[in-house]
Design a protein around this motif. Structure first.
Motif, short mmCIF file in Angstrom:
data_model
loop_
_atom_site.label_atom_id
_atom_site.label_comp_id
_atom_site.label_asym_id
_atom_site.label_seq_id
_atom_site.Cartn_x
_atom_site.Cartn_y
_atom_site.Cartn_z
N MET A 79 -6.83 4.46 3.61
CA MET A 79 -5.75 5.43 2.92
C MET A 79 -6.58 6.79 2.93
O MET A 79 -7.62 6.88 2.52
N PRO A 129 0.73 -1.29 -0.20
CA PRO A 129 0.22 -0.03 0.12
C PRO A 129 0.68 1.24 -0.09
O PRO A 129 0.50 2.32 -0.53
N GLU A 130 2.08 1.25 0.45
CA GLU A 130 2.85 2.47 0.63
C GLU A 130 3.33 2.65 -0.71
O GLU A 130 3.55 3.84 -0.91
N MET A 178 0.61 4.86 -2.40
CA MET A 178 0.64 6.18 -2.08
C MET A 178 1.87 6.99 -2.66
O MET A 178 1.77 8.02 -3.15
N GLU A 179 3.14 6.42 -2.59
CA GLU A 179 4.12 7.08 -3.03
C GLU A 179 4.26 7.08 -4.39
O GLU A 179 4.53 8.26 -5.03
N ALA A 206 -1.67 9.06 5.21
CA ALA A 206 -1.57 8.02 6.28
C ALA A 206 -2.30 6.81 5.66
O ALA A 206 -3.14 6.59 4.68
N LEU A 207 -1.65 5.65 6.19
CA LEU A 207 -2.09 4.13 5.87
C LEU A 207 -2.36 3.64 7.21
O LEU A 207 -1.39 3.68 8.25
N SER A 208 -3.64 2.67 7.27
CA SER A 208 -3.80 2.17 8.57
C SER A 208 -4.78 0.89 8.06
O SER A 208 -5.13 0.84 6.81
N ARG A 254 4.21 11.68 6.61
CA ARG A 254 3.77 10.23 6.21
C ARG A 254 3.40 9.74 7.40
O ARG A 254 4.33 9.76 8.37
N GLU A 255 2.37 9.22 7.51
CA GLU A 255 2.06 8.33 8.71
C GLU A 255 1.80 6.80 8.24
O GLU A 255 0.23 6.57 7.89
N TYR A 256 2.52 6.14 8.15
CA TYR A 256 2.19 4.48 7.48
C TYR A 256 2.35 3.70 8.55
O TYR A 256 3.39 3.65 8.95
N GLU A 257 1.30 2.91 8.72
CA GLU A 257 1.48 1.51 9.56
C GLU A 257 2.00 0.43 8.57
O GLU A 257 1.49 0.27 7.50
#
Length: 749
Positions: free
Chosen positions: A677, A599-600, A603-604, A666-668, A623-626
């Motif tokens: 997302m 997923p990151e 987003m990137e 953000a990713l969670s 960036r707030e990636y889990e």
């Protein structure tokens, strides 16, 4: 439903089997063995010290006997100081018993006669060790000065005629004692090992004998769970396992009857669907239900009003087992009012959807008075509802066994009652339609004259309506084409902005390129073609050419790398444009290709398409990636949505009042099978009244916007099997756009 009910217990049993540890037989054996070991340990801990105390008592008894013998033999000689007799008696005792290490006769003044296997000697003044403070006989294992470092020392006071003359000390060898103790330990160890092995074997045998019936019962239950309802457990035991086996057999019987009743229900549904009149097949259905439930009688009672207006019921259909007295012609089962004693609570219970079940012996005396003459020992009655109105009830009688009806049997018969009620309702509708059809022709003729005057007007209206419909179809098609085209142009436009930036960078790089300097160097070398060595060695310009070419080569390599990166980026964006166009074809839509990506990375990649514009406007990206595993998803649909969201966040920041413009990505994971997302900005925000309209086609709050991006993004999110939502605390307070979709690419296609 039948297969599910049979498979689920098996699956649960398999899961339980996979999770269990030691088997019950081994655990029982280990428990019994541990109890035996604990008992053996307690026994050993009690016996060994007691045996050692016994050995010590034997030594003390022997030492006392030696001391008494020496005292009796040498008492007079010692008092008369005839020490030769004392020495002779002592040496005689030592030589006669090799276990005696020494004999010491000591006076109270310390004068001692010491005798051992080496002879005798006199000690004028013995140490305090040989003169105990209390005149009592004592014995213990100790290290004796001037003698063996380890021996049994026994001291006895020597009195003669009431005179405390001195002490007699006896030293005994511990060789026999040590041998006895070693033999005790060895025998105890051998016995313990034998007991351990025997107890383990006995525990295993006992556990196997104890658990074997449980394992057999478990095998029966497993076969029942796997769908074999004909297997039965052995009920010969008279203990708890026997009672459990009876329960298992009862359960299997109930499940088997449940399946048979469900098969009867399926047969009923099939028969009712294939016939137009339910009365023609109801006898076959009752026979199948009665046989499946092992009942003696199956029947249907119908409700009606009697001649005085009371709610009553009558037996209208019945099936009976061979040898059972039919009741269809029983006049007592016609026009039965529900106000009759014994039936008064039946009506109330049936009207609420309840049922009557159980042995007749457990019912009221009034009910027994009505049911016993019919030979009924147990019954089950379920109400029938037609169009949510209580129509009557279906019942099963057992005239052989006073049994209790299980819940599966009740549910199965309730399903049959529902099917009968639905069939009656369907036939009512069919009868009403047939009646309407029979009178339709007359009504049409009656209305024909009224409609003749309107035929021409209707024809004109129909012609106008057809023209209007044709026009509307063309307009609708054009509007749909315009919406799709607008969505394509909007999504392509977002990517073209990044394409334009990349093209501008390439053009600037080409204008600033120093490739032209290569031509100048070549021209200088051509002018000095005849004197090239001298030119490179002596001319100031020629000497600078090699160093210049090296620096020029480094610059050109950097230019080439930069232009290659921009060209790759430009190619990726063109591919994205092609995918957008392919996904939104006007005719014949093509499903997107699922890819497994982190997923990151999605987003990137979306951020990369806007990176230059964000950096140019001074917008900070957080960036707030889990951490999360890769997902299977249509990459270009997600990129289309994220590109729109990041572009909108950029414009929102530019039009806002924040000093530091920030976009947070953000990713969670709200659940194990979902991905969240979020694109958060601190820009201009959204008014509350616009939150419900922002995804509508054509709605926009940005000057110069066209309102197609978020609309197409919401449609793409729905195609992914997810959703696109927005939250804002109001104008000037930023906005949060959230894209949620499944991780396995199982969205609507």
């Amino acid at each position: 439903m039948k297969n599910i009910s049979r498979m689920n217990p098996s699956a649960m049993g398999s899961e339980h089997t996979n999770r269990r540890g030691l088997g019950i037989a081994l655990r029982t054996a280990l428990l019994s063995w541990m109890v035996s070991l604990a008992t053996l340990a307690i026994f050993v801990m009690m016996v060994i010290p007691q045996q050692k105390r016994t050995f010590l008592l034997n030594l003390e008894s022997k030492a006392n006997s030696v001391a008494v013998s020496l005292r009796d033999v040498a008492a007079g000689a010692a008092v008369n100081e005839d020490f030769a007799s004392v020495i002779s008696a002592s040496l005689t005792l030592i030589q006669g018993d090799p276990e005696i290490d020494f004999l010491v006769v000591m006076k109270n003044d310390g004068y001692s006669l010491i005798n051992d296997h080496n002879g005798w000697r006199v000690e004028p003044q013995a140490g305090p060790y040989w003169h105990p403070s209390q005149r009592v006989a004592t014995g213990a294992i100790a290290a004796i000065p001037d003698f063996s470092p380890r021996t049994f020392h026994y001291a006895q006071p020597f009195d003669y005629s009431g005179i405390e003359w001195g002490w007699i000390h006896v030293g005994l060898s511990l060789a026999s004692y040590d041998q006895s103790v070693a033999t005790l330990y060895r025998n105890t160890l051998i016995l313990a090992l034998g007991c351990i092995l025997f107890s383990f074997a006995a525990s295993l045998f006992y556990a196997r004998q104890l658990v074997q019936p449980i394992l057999r019962l478990r095998g029966v239950v497993q076969r029942i769970a796997d769908g074999d309802l004909t297997v039965r457990a052995d009920v010969a035991r008279q203990d708890e396992l026997g009672a459990l086996a009876v329960s298992v057999n009862t359960m299997a019987e109930a499940l088997l009857r449940r399946d048979r009743i469900l098969e009867g229900v399926r047969f009923a549904a099939q028969q009712f669907v294939q016939t137009g009149h339910w009365q023609s097949v109801i006898d076959q259905v009752l026979a199948r239900l009665g046989q499946a439930s092992e009942a003696s009688r199956a029947y249907i009672f119908k409700n009606h009003q009697d001649n005085v207006g009371r709610l009553s019921c009558s037996l209208i259909h019945e099936w009976t087992l061979v040898g059972i007295m039919p009741q269809i012609h029983n006049p007592g089962l016609r026009d039965l009012p529900y106000t009759r004693p014994g039936l008064d609570h039946w009506g109330e219970l049936f009207a609420r959807g309840g049922c009557i079940s159980g042995p007749v012996d457990e019912m009221s005396p009034e009910e027994q008075a009505d049911l016993r003459p019919q030979g009924i020992k147990s019954l089950l009655a379920i109400p029938i509802f037609v169009d949510e109105h209580w129509w009557g009830f279906i019942g099963l009688d057992d005239c052989v066994t006073a049994r209790s009806w299980s819940e599966p049997e009740k549910d199965s018969l309730r399903a049959a009652a529902d099917i009968i009620g639905a069939t009656i309702a369907r036939q009512r509708v069919q009868d009403a339609l047939l009646e309407s059809k029979s009178t339709l022709e007359q009504r049409v003729l009656a209305r024909t004259r009224e409609l003749q005057s309107q035929v021409r007007a209707k024809e004109r209206a129909l012609a106008e309506l057809a023209a209007a419909q044709s026009s509307l179809l063309e307009m609708s098609r054009a509007a749909g084409m315009a919406e799709v085209a607008t969505g394509v142009l909007h999504n392509v436009g977002n990517v073209l902005n990044s394409v334009n930036v990349s093209c501008s960078l390439l053009q600037d790089q080409l204008r600033q390129s120093r490739v032209g300097n290569v031509a100048k160097v070549a021209e200088m070398l051509s002018e000095a073609e005849g004197e090239l060595p001298r030119f490179l060695a002596e001319d100031s310009r020629g000497r600078r050419i090699p160093a210049y070419l090296r620096s020029l080569a480094d610059v050109l390599q950097e230019e080439q790398k930069l232009m290659a990166r921009e060209a790759q980026t430009l190619q990726d964006r063109v591919e994205h444009i092609k995918e957008i166009v392919s996904m939104q074809q006007t005719f014949g839509r093509i499903s997107g290709v699922l890819e497994i990506l982190p997923p990151e990375q999605l987003m990137e990649d979306a951020l990369k398409l806007n990176a230059e514009a964000l950096a140019r406007h001074g917008i900070t990206v957080r960036r707030e990636y889990e951490p999360m595993p890769p997902v299977s998803v249509d990459k270009h649909k997600v990129l289309q949505i994220l590109l729109n969201l990041i572009t909108n966040a950029k414009y929102a920041c530019l039009e806002g009042d924040a000093d530091a413009m920030t976009i947070t990505l953000a990713l969670s994971r709200p659940a194990s099978d979902r991905v969240l997302m979020q694109v958060v900005d601190n820009g201009m925000g959204i008014a509350p009244e616009n939150l419900t309209r922002i995804f509508q086609h054509g709605f926009t709050t940005r000057q110069g916007g066209h309102g197609f991006g978020l609309h197409s993004g919401a449609l793409a999110a729905r195609e992914l099997g997810g959703s696109l939502s927005v939250h804002s605390d109001g104008p000037g307070r930023g906005a949060t756009f959230t894209l949620e979709f499944p991780t396995a690419g199982n969205g609507a296609q």
